[in-house]
Design an enzyme around this catalytic site. Structure first.
Site, PDB file in Angstrom:
ATOM      1  N   ASP A 151      -8.671 -24.670  19.941  1.00  0.00           N
ATOM      2  CA  ASP A 151      -9.115 -25.842  20.649  1.00  0.00           C
ATOM      3  C   ASP A 151     -10.548 -26.181  21.014  1.00  0.00           C
ATOM      4  OD1 ASP A 151      -6.568 -27.101  20.203  1.00  0.00           O
ATOM      5  OD2 ASP A 151      -5.847 -26.827  22.306  1.00  0.00           O
ATOM      6  N   CYS A 152     -11.098 -24.912  21.022  1.00  0.00           N
ATOM      7  CA  CYS A 152     -12.526 -24.735  21.762  1.00  0.00           C
ATOM      8  C   CYS A 152     -12.917 -23.508  21.326  1.00  0.00           C
ATOM      9  CB  CYS A 152     -12.322 -25.020  23.180  1.00  0.00           C
ATOM     10  SG  CYS A 152     -11.624 -23.773  24.266  1.00  0.00           S
ATOM     11  N   CYS A 185     -11.131 -20.556  22.494  1.00  0.00           N
ATOM     12  CA  CYS A 185      -9.882 -20.187  21.723  1.00  0.00           C
ATOM     13  C   CYS A 185     -10.481 -19.072  20.606  1.00  0.00           C
ATOM     14  CB  CYS A 185      -9.236 -21.327  21.238  1.00  0.00           C
ATOM     15  SG  CYS A 185      -8.452 -22.190  22.190  1.00  0.00           S
ATOM     16  N   CYS A 232     -14.456 -20.976  36.613  1.00  0.00           N
ATOM     17  CA  CYS A 232     -13.833 -20.942  35.005  1.00  0.00           C
ATOM     18  C   CYS A 232     -14.963 -21.384  34.137  1.00  0.00           C
ATOM     19  CB  CYS A 232     -12.714 -21.362  34.835  1.00  0.00           C
ATOM     20  SG  CYS A 232     -12.247 -21.413  33.139  1.00  0.00           S
ATOM     21  N   CYS A 235     -15.010 -22.514  31.149  1.00  0.00           N
ATOM     22  CA  CYS A 235     -14.526 -23.225  30.026  1.00  0.00           C
ATOM     23  C   CYS A 235     -15.365 -24.422  29.576  1.00  0.00           C
ATOM     24  CB  CYS A 235     -13.081 -23.816  30.048  1.00  0.00           C
ATOM     25  SG  CYS A 235     -11.780 -22.870  30.064  1.00  0.00           S
ATOM     26  N   ASP A 258     -42.546 -32.342  -0.761  1.00  0.00           N
ATOM     27  CA  ASP A 258     -42.864 -32.292  -2.257  1.00  0.00           C
ATOM     28  C   ASP A 258     -43.273 -33.699  -2.612  1.00  0.00           C
ATOM     29  OD1 ASP A 258     -42.922 -31.311  -4.773  1.00  0.00           O
ATOM     30  OD2 ASP A 258     -41.030 -32.066  -4.915  1.00  0.00           O
ATOM     31  N   THR A 269     -43.096 -34.826  -6.429  1.00  0.00           N
ATOM     32  CA  THR A 269     -42.127 -35.635  -7.664  1.00  0.00           C
ATOM     33  C   THR A 269     -40.758 -35.321  -7.118  1.00  0.00           C
ATOM     34  OG1 THR A 269     -43.773 -34.776  -9.266  1.00  0.00           O
ATOM     35  CG2 THR A 269     -41.520 -35.241 -10.163  1.00  0.00           C
ATOM     36  N   ASP A 327     -37.073 -30.716  -3.811  1.00  0.00           N
ATOM     37  CA  ASP A 327     -35.808 -30.829  -4.760  1.00  0.00           C
ATOM     38  C   ASP A 327     -35.945 -30.167  -6.052  1.00  0.00           C
ATOM     39  OD1 ASP A 327     -38.083 -32.333  -6.167  1.00  0.00           O
ATOM     40  OD2 ASP A 327     -36.374 -33.580  -7.328  1.00  0.00           O
ATOM     41  N   ASP A 372     -12.862 -28.538  37.592  1.00  0.00           N
ATOM     42  CA  ASP A 372     -13.264 -27.697  36.315  1.00  0.00           C
ATOM     43  C   ASP A 372     -12.483 -28.430  35.034  1.00  0.00           C
ATOM     44  OD1 ASP A 372     -13.318 -25.154  34.712  1.00  0.00           O
ATOM     45  OD2 ASP A 372     -11.254 -25.414  34.480  1.00  0.00           O
TER      46      ASP A 372
END
Length: 761
Positions: free
Chosen positions: A17-18, A21, A391, A393, A435, A437, A631, A717
């Protein structure tokens, strides 16, 4: 000596989840022998590493990941629940995030993977929140009607039900040499509160923690679903033409060169070229462009775009795994591996920060009672609260949450960036090098003048088209198109090769024929005074001149003109308002470059070879942060040399692969949008860090002073984590560019006649 038995392996990991993890998964496997190059992608749910199977079998990798509470399976297989039988706060299998409990890795004919999303209430996190909340409410109710002893044990029960699965994960991670986790802090805090006789606060802390975990899962699911939705843009079936008849086949099985029919209202099933029909095609699902673009024979269409008006016959140009949608998804997923410097710093900081917080909590618990004879129970309680406040987190998730949201927003708006490092670099841009062209101009020059020195115009065009046959450069393509328009067949050529920055040459009827710039003619001693005068006259009109040489003798001149894009001047002006300077780098002659640059209000450097562009970028980089936009093949080295290289979507595959970012809509103003999105992302990250650290600083002080307690600590928290996540999700609604559509786009409806639309353009 290199380990030849090591090979790259890939798994799908669910339940993340984060950022913390992902760090747990990484920590579980990187200590195993024979494991190198561990890469965990949160949004892609991917674990990739180099593994020496003679030291660690793949099964041990899967066991280690399941051991810390996450689901895992080889790429393409259905992830399994972790072993052990306990309820995981995040489900640890497809269902960890909102509505995804039944998802699985995509497999052929895997219908269950398409099941409707399930509510958060049916996920294990949702059930845990509902269960602990119900028990907490029952405990409060029992206190009103039952003896205090009964209410006391009701709160203890609520605490134990919520903390047992958390404690199991905490000890599993401790066995994997990761003792300083939020699960361990929660276990210590809740257990300590029970020991000192505060079960009510312990139960409330566990409930609030469960709510925070659920919100993290829902937020991660929203961000992940916004990226996954891209892959669902391509239809599952296509109408394939076979032997004069059409039949439905799987879009994934289309092969390059096959012909498909796209009816009005259908999504285009492949990247392809229109070979018959004229219609408006809505490319907004792919590029974010809201106005349909006119498509005629020869025009390219993207997989996932929507045919608006008339039947189109399309030749497949790319296979399913290499179409535009697949490449976008792949780029966005791979971008997670390129972590921003800020994110890497916070990751390193948190590794030191967590042990420091634990040490501070121990000091708060024992020093005042030992040194000043203060109450042990009171200071032990304050130490537990300090653990929860400390913590990290919210701090850990502050950067990846913003980066993920920005990548998703960019992909939806046709602005691809390969990771957080690119976003951070783009935000610091102070100079943009373009650039000419195909970037500042349309890249579709047309022949305006044909001047013959010997022979006829037909012979001249046949020679030029023969040399440029199959050319990828816009000038070469324009020459071939003009020859075709005149009904002139290209001369048969062999041994064709490009002369970077100068032109091209080939052998025709055993004679060397070159089509190149005046510089090439000058190098070969073919630029006479009369020829030089003719070239100067044409270049003064803003035209690009190429000289056709046969055996190094001039045969004739061909002049071409490429008009600037309608939004180029506006883009330069917008960059200026953002405090960013602009410059045009081109291999074209000085007169043509000056004519284009003056119309756009931009500085320029002309007659640059590919290596000269690199030198120019390095010169600019000495005292500026440079973004290069290009490009072509000859732009690739300059794109790599810049702090940020951006390829136009119409560019070559080489440019797209070399660049750090890409613009799919070919709008110059999207360069401004990319900078704005990057700056907004970095501003969002700074806000998140301020929220995370600011709340902690305030409540650390109030906790040590005894003003706030355990439930306020976990609320602070959890609140910080939720605030940071919600603030990051604001980027999903950020509009990098305005709504004004560039010239050259025609809005077509089903009632619009194709011939009228063609006349409009």
């Amino acid at each position: 000596m290199a380990n030849t038995s090591a090979q790259q392996r890939e798994w799908r990991v669910t339940g993340m989840d984060c950022g913390s993890c992902a760090a747990k998964v990484r920590g579980a496997v990187e200590r195993l022998p024979g494991v190198e190059g561990v890469d965990v992608a949160l949004m892609a749910e991917r674990l990739r590493l180099t593994l020496d199977e003679t030291q660690t079998p793949p099964e041990h990798i899967e066991k280690a990941v399941r051991g810390v509470g996450f689901g895992i399976a080889p790429k393409g297989a259905r992830p399994e629940k972790p072993k052990g039988g306990f309820v995981l706060p995040d489900g640890a299998f497809p269902g960890a995030t909102e509505g995804s409990e039944t998802d699985s890795a995509p497999e052929e004919n895997d219908e269950p993977a398409e099941a409707a999303p399930r509510s958060w209430m049916t996920s294990s996190k949702g059930r845990l929140v509902i269960g602990t909340g119900a028990l907490l409410a029952a405990a409060w109710a029992s206190r009103l009607v039952l003896p205090a002893e009964v209410a006391h044990w009701a709160f203890v029960l609520a605490t134990l039900v919520g903390i047992v699965p958390v404690a199991q994960r905490a000890f599993a991670m401790a066995r994997a040499q990761m003792p300083f986790t939020i699960e361990m802090l929660m276990t210590i805090a809740a257990g300590g509160a029970l020991v000192i006789g505060e079960p009510e606060e312990a139960a409330l802390v566990v409930f609030l923690f469960s709510v925070g975990e659920l919100l993290e899962g829902v937020s991660a699911g929203k961000a992940r679903d916004s990226i996954r939705a891209l892959s669902k843009l391509v239809p599952k079936t296509a109408r394939l033409e076979v032997g004069g008849k059409t039949r439905e086949v799987s879009a994934e099985k289309l092969q390059v060169g096959q012909i498909v029919q796209v009816r009005p209202g259908d999504r285009v099933p492949c990247d392809g070229e229109v070979i018959e029909g004229t219609s408006g095609v809505d490319e907004s699902p792919v590029t974010g462009e809201s106005v349909p673009s006119l498509k005629e024979p020869g025009a390219e269409v993207f997989a996932g775009s929507i045919n608006a008006a008339a039947l189109l016959r399309v030749r497949v140009l790319r296979s399913a795994e290499d179409n535009t949608i697949a490449r976008i998804v792949r780029l966005v997923e791979e971008a997670e591996s390129a972590r921003a410097p800020t994110e890497r710093f916070i990751d390193r900081f948190s590794r030191v920060y967590m042990p420091a917080v634990v040490a501070a909590a121990v000091l708060v618990a024992v020093f005042p009672p030992l040194a000043f004879g203060l109450a042990w129970g009171e200071w032990f309680y304050r130490a537990l609260a300090l653990l929860l406040i400390g913590c990290p987190c919210a701090l850990v998730i502050s950067v990846p949450a913003s980066i993920t949201s920005a990548l998703s927003t960019g992909a939806r708006n046709g602005l691809l960036m390969k990771g957080g490092a690119v976003i951070e670099a783009a935000a610091r841009t102070t100079y943009v090098a373009f650039d000419k062209t195909g970037t500042l101009t349309h890249g579709r020059p047309r022949v305006t003048d044909v001047s013959v020195l010997s022979g006829s115009e037909e012979d001249l065009m046949a020679l030029a088209a023969g040399v440029e046959s199959g050319a990828s450069h816009p000038l070469g393509q324009a020459i071939c198109a003009e020859a075709k328009k005149r009904g002139v067949d290209a001369a048969a050529a062999t041994g064709g090769r490009a002369l970077p920055g100068k032109g091209a040459e080939a052998s025709i009827d055993g004679v060397s024929v070159s089509v190149g710039s005046p510089r090439l003619a000058n190098e070969r001693g073919a630029l006479t005074d009369d020829l030089r005068t003719r070239v100067a006259t044409l270049e003064a009109e803003g035209k690009t001149v190429v000289i056709v040489l046969r055996d190094d003798a001039p045969v004739g001149l061909i002049a071409l003109r490429d008009e600037p894009r309608a939004d180029a001047a506006d883009a330069v002006a917008q960059l200026r308002r953002l405090g960013i300077s602009s410059i045009m780098l081109t291999g074209d002659n000085a007169r043509t470059a000056q004519a284009i640059a003056e119309g756009l209000g931009i500085e320029y450097r002309s007659e640059l070879m590919p290596e000269d562009k690199i030198t120019a970028i390095r010169d600019l980089s000495a005292d500026a942060h440079v973004m290069m936009i290009g490009d072509g093949i000859n732009d690739a080295p300059a794109l790599a040399a810049a702090h940020v290289g951006v390829a136009m979507g119409s560019g070559t595959d080489v440019a797209l692969e070399t660049a750090d970012a890409a613009i799919l809509r070919n709008r110059v103003t999207d360069v401004v949008g990319k900078v704005r999105l990057a700056r907004a992302t970095m501003s969002n990250i700074r806000q998140n860090i301020a929220i995370a650290l600011g709340l902690k600083a305030v409540f650390l002080v109030t906790t040590v002073l005894g003003i706030t307690g355990l439930w306020i600590a976990i609320l602070a928290d959890t609140g910080a984590t939720v605030l940071v996540t919600m603030n990051a999700l604001r980027l999903l609604f950020f509009r990098p560019t305005g709504t004004t559509e560039p010239a050259g786009h025609v809005s077509l409806t089903a009632e619009t006649r194709p011939d009228q639309a063609a006349a409009t353009t």
